[in-house]
Design a protein around this motif. Structure first.
Motif, PDB file in Angstrom:
ATOM      1  N   ALA A   1     -29.890 -16.233  33.809  1.00 55.10           N
ATOM      2  CA  ALA A   1     -30.062 -17.230  33.079  1.00 55.10           C
ATOM      3  C   ALA A   1     -29.593 -17.372  31.439  1.00 55.10           C
ATOM      4  CB  ALA A   1     -31.797 -18.125  33.250  1.00 55.10           C
ATOM      5  N   ASP A   2     -30.010 -16.152  31.187  1.00 52.94           N
ATOM      6  CA  ASP A   2     -28.911 -15.794  29.551  1.00 52.94           C
ATOM      7  C   ASP A   2     -28.418 -16.107  29.127  1.00 52.94           C
ATOM      8  OD1 ASP A   2     -32.080 -15.977  28.356  1.00 52.94           O
ATOM      9  OD2 ASP A   2     -31.306 -13.595  28.789  1.00 52.94           O
ATOM     10  N   ALA A   3     -27.184 -16.289  30.387  1.00 56.21           N
ATOM     11  CA  ALA A   3     -25.433 -15.953  30.539  1.00 56.21           C
ATOM     12  C   ALA A   3     -25.166 -17.344  30.223  1.00 56.21           C
ATOM     13  CB  ALA A   3     -24.666 -15.176  31.515  1.00 56.21           C
TER      14      ALA A   3
ATOM     15  N   GLY B   1     -21.110 -14.665  27.578  1.00 56.20           N
ATOM     16  CA  GLY B   1     -23.003 -14.099  27.199  1.00 56.20           C
ATOM     17  C   GLY B   1     -23.068 -13.194  28.078  1.00 56.20           C
ATOM     18  N   ALA B   2     -22.609 -12.762  29.457  1.00 55.38           N
ATOM     19  CA  ALA B   2     -23.364 -11.799  30.232  1.00 55.38           C
ATOM     20  C   ALA B   2     -23.385  -9.969  29.634  1.00 55.38           C
ATOM     21  CB  ALA B   2     -22.578 -11.573  31.992  1.00 55.38           C
ATOM     22  N   LYS B   3     -22.017 -10.370  29.025  1.00 57.59           N
ATOM     23  CA  LYS B   3     -21.046  -9.201  28.532  1.00 57.59           C
ATOM     24  C   LYS B   3     -22.555  -9.607  27.056  1.00 57.59           C
ATOM     25  CE  LYS B   3     -16.950  -6.942  25.411  1.00 57.59           C
ATOM     26  NZ  LYS B   3     -16.106  -7.511  25.101  1.00 57.59           N
ATOM     27  N   LEU B   4     -22.852 -10.140  26.374  1.00 59.17           N
ATOM     28  CA  LEU B   4     -22.854 -10.254  25.356  1.00 59.17           C
ATOM     29  C   LEU B   4     -25.052  -9.528  25.510  1.00 59.17           C
ATOM     30  CD1 LEU B   4     -23.636 -10.660  22.333  1.00 59.17           C
ATOM     31  CD2 LEU B   4     -24.727 -13.075  22.918  1.00 59.17           C
ATOM     32  N   VAL B   5     -24.819 -10.360  26.451  1.00 58.47           N
ATOM     33  CA  VAL B   5     -27.000  -9.893  27.156  1.00 58.47           C
ATOM     34  C   VAL B   5     -26.558  -8.280  27.378  1.00 58.47           C
ATOM     35  CG1 VAL B   5     -27.971  -9.972  28.881  1.00 58.47           C
ATOM     36  CG2 VAL B   5     -27.587 -11.835  28.295  1.00 58.47           C
TER      37      VAL B   5
ATOM     38  N   TRP C   1     -28.507  -4.881  24.752  1.00 52.10           N
ATOM     39  CA  TRP C   1     -29.935  -4.260  25.836  1.00 52.10           C
ATOM     40  C   TRP C   1     -29.318  -3.466  25.283  1.00 52.10           C
ATOM     41  CZ3 TRP C   1     -34.341  -4.406  28.003  1.00 52.10           C
ATOM     42  CH2 TRP C   1     -34.965  -3.379  29.202  1.00 52.10           C
ATOM     43  N   ASN C   2     -28.466  -2.689  24.927  1.00 54.89           N
ATOM     44  CA  ASN C   2     -27.662  -0.958  24.882  1.00 54.89           C
ATOM     45  C   ASN C   2     -27.920  -0.612  24.110  1.00 54.89           C
ATOM     46  OD1 ASN C   2     -26.226  -0.871  28.026  1.00 54.89           O
ATOM     47  ND2 ASN C   2     -24.809  -1.794  27.440  1.00 54.89           N
ATOM     48  N   VAL C   3     -27.928  -1.776  22.924  1.00 52.89           N
ATOM     49  CA  VAL C   3     -27.995  -1.201  21.371  1.00 52.89           C
ATOM     50  C   VAL C   3     -29.404  -0.806  21.048  1.00 52.89           C
ATOM     51  CG1 VAL C   3     -28.109  -2.340  19.083  1.00 52.89           C
ATOM     52  CG2 VAL C   3     -25.826  -2.774  20.562  1.00 52.89           C
TER      53      VAL C   3
ATOM     54  N   ALA D   1     -20.803 -13.265  15.808  1.00 57.61           N
ATOM     55  CA  ALA D   1     -21.021 -12.543  15.151  1.00 57.61           C
ATOM     56  C   ALA D   1     -21.443 -11.605  14.116  1.00 57.61           C
ATOM     57  CB  ALA D   1     -19.988 -13.261  13.802  1.00 57.61           C
ATOM     58  N   PHE D   2     -22.455 -11.745  13.720  1.00 54.89           N
ATOM     59  CA  PHE D   2     -22.953 -10.835  12.728  1.00 54.89           C
ATOM     60  C   PHE D   2     -23.602  -9.101  13.865  1.00 54.89           C
ATOM     61  CE2 PHE D   2     -27.644  -8.551  12.494  1.00 54.89           C
ATOM     62  CZ  PHE D   2     -27.117  -8.345  11.112  1.00 54.89           C
ATOM     63  N   PHE D   3     -23.525  -9.738  14.929  1.00 53.23           N
ATOM     64  CA  PHE D   3     -24.392  -8.788  15.725  1.00 53.23           C
ATOM     65  C   PHE D   3     -22.807  -7.771  16.102  1.00 53.23           C
ATOM     66  CE2 PHE D   3     -24.071  -7.335  20.318  1.00 53.23           C
ATOM     67  CZ  PHE D   3     -25.548  -6.468  19.998  1.00 53.23           C
TER      68      PHE D   3
END
Length: 283
Positions: free
Chosen positions: A24-26, A50-54, A58-60, A116-118
């Motif tokens: 859902a987040d993606a 979006g899925a890549k960002l999620v 999580w990994n960070v 962009a910051f992330f």
């Protein structure tokens, strides 16, 4: 890409199918990518982003967890490096900009600023600058723990309206057992404002980018050690900033020695020059 259509069940692939495939987040990431008043064009490519960002978020958080356990968020260390000050200054600026965007109902711009910051500031650069100190622990790691704690917490809160599920999981597991959606919105921190650190931090990124290109062109792993990194910097203020960021440069470039001088000594030949900084890499 195809317009969402009620008569066609939402397009070639229904939104519920996208949610099942990517989360859902993606899908919310894709939905928040279009400004108010504009037609939304469903894009699986955007949903995949979006899925890549999620996943990266999580990994960070998972990487950071070991360094943030039992961290006192109020215990600011006096030993902040240039990278720490840069991250905090960027975080303060992000809070101001994203709050303005949300106040103006421009959630697409708010998402873009936070993303962009992330990626550019936190994930791709700061973590690599601070990694050696964080692993070393003790007093050397204190400044990095403080900066990372506040930058990651701020990132989660600013992403929460767009990515409510993953931010909730990370927040309750790492920061507070209560919901992130009941927490206070981030507020600007005047103590973090630091124009010199913003300029110095960008120089760190510039040098790190040049070293990455060098390693790529010479088929070296990004984690490969270098014998030395020589920096010729005419500007006195910038030179002092980079001297203060020696540990950050060693971490992100893996150079065993960092030399920062005002003038070229005649022996060292610059391999990268951009007007402000001349860089020589000794592999």
């Amino acid at each position: 890409t195809t317009k969402l259509s009620k008569s066609k069940g939402g397009g070639p692939v229904a939104p519920l199918t996208m949610i099942a495939n990517y989360s859902a987040d993606a899908v919310r990431y894709w939905a928040a990518s279009t400004a108010v008043g504009k037609d939304a064009i469903i894009s699986e490519e955007k949903i995949q982003a979006g899925a890549k960002l999620v996943t990266k978020l999580w990994n960070v958080a998972r990487f950071s967890q070991r360094f943030l356990t039992d961290t006192d968020p109020a215990a600011k260390s006096a030993a902040l490096t240039l990278a720490d000050r840069w991250l905090l200054a960027q975080t303060d600026r992000l809070i101001r900009r994203v709050t303005q965007h949300f106040t103006a109902y421009d959630y697409a711009a708010a998402k873009n600023e936070t993303e962009a910051f992330f990626w550019h500031v936190l994930a791709d650069n700061y973590l690599e600058m601070a990694k050696m100190r964080l692993y070393a622990g003790g007093e050397a790691a204190a400044g990095g723990q403080y900066a990372l704690y506040h930058a990651l917490l701020t990132t989660l809160k600013l992403f929460a309206p767009i990515l409510p599920h993953v931010t909730e999981r990370i927040y309750t597991g790492l920061f507070d057992a209560t919901s992130i959606h009941r927490s206070a919105w981030p507020v600007p921190q005047p103590a973090w404002q630091d124009e010199a650190a913003l300029a110095g931090g960008e120089a760190l990124v510039e040098i790190a980018t040049a070293v990455r290109h060098y390693k790529s062109e010479h088929s070296l792993p990004l984690g490969a050690e270098l014998a030395a990194l020589h920096l010729v910097v005419a500007d006195a203020a910038l030179r002092e900033q980079l001297l203060a960021g020696t540990a950050d440069l060693q971490s992100i470039t893996r150079a065993r020695e960092i030399v920062v001088v005002e003038k070229k000594d005649g022996v060292v030949t610059a391999v990268i020059a951009n007007g402000r900084i001349q860089i020589t890499i000794q592999p």
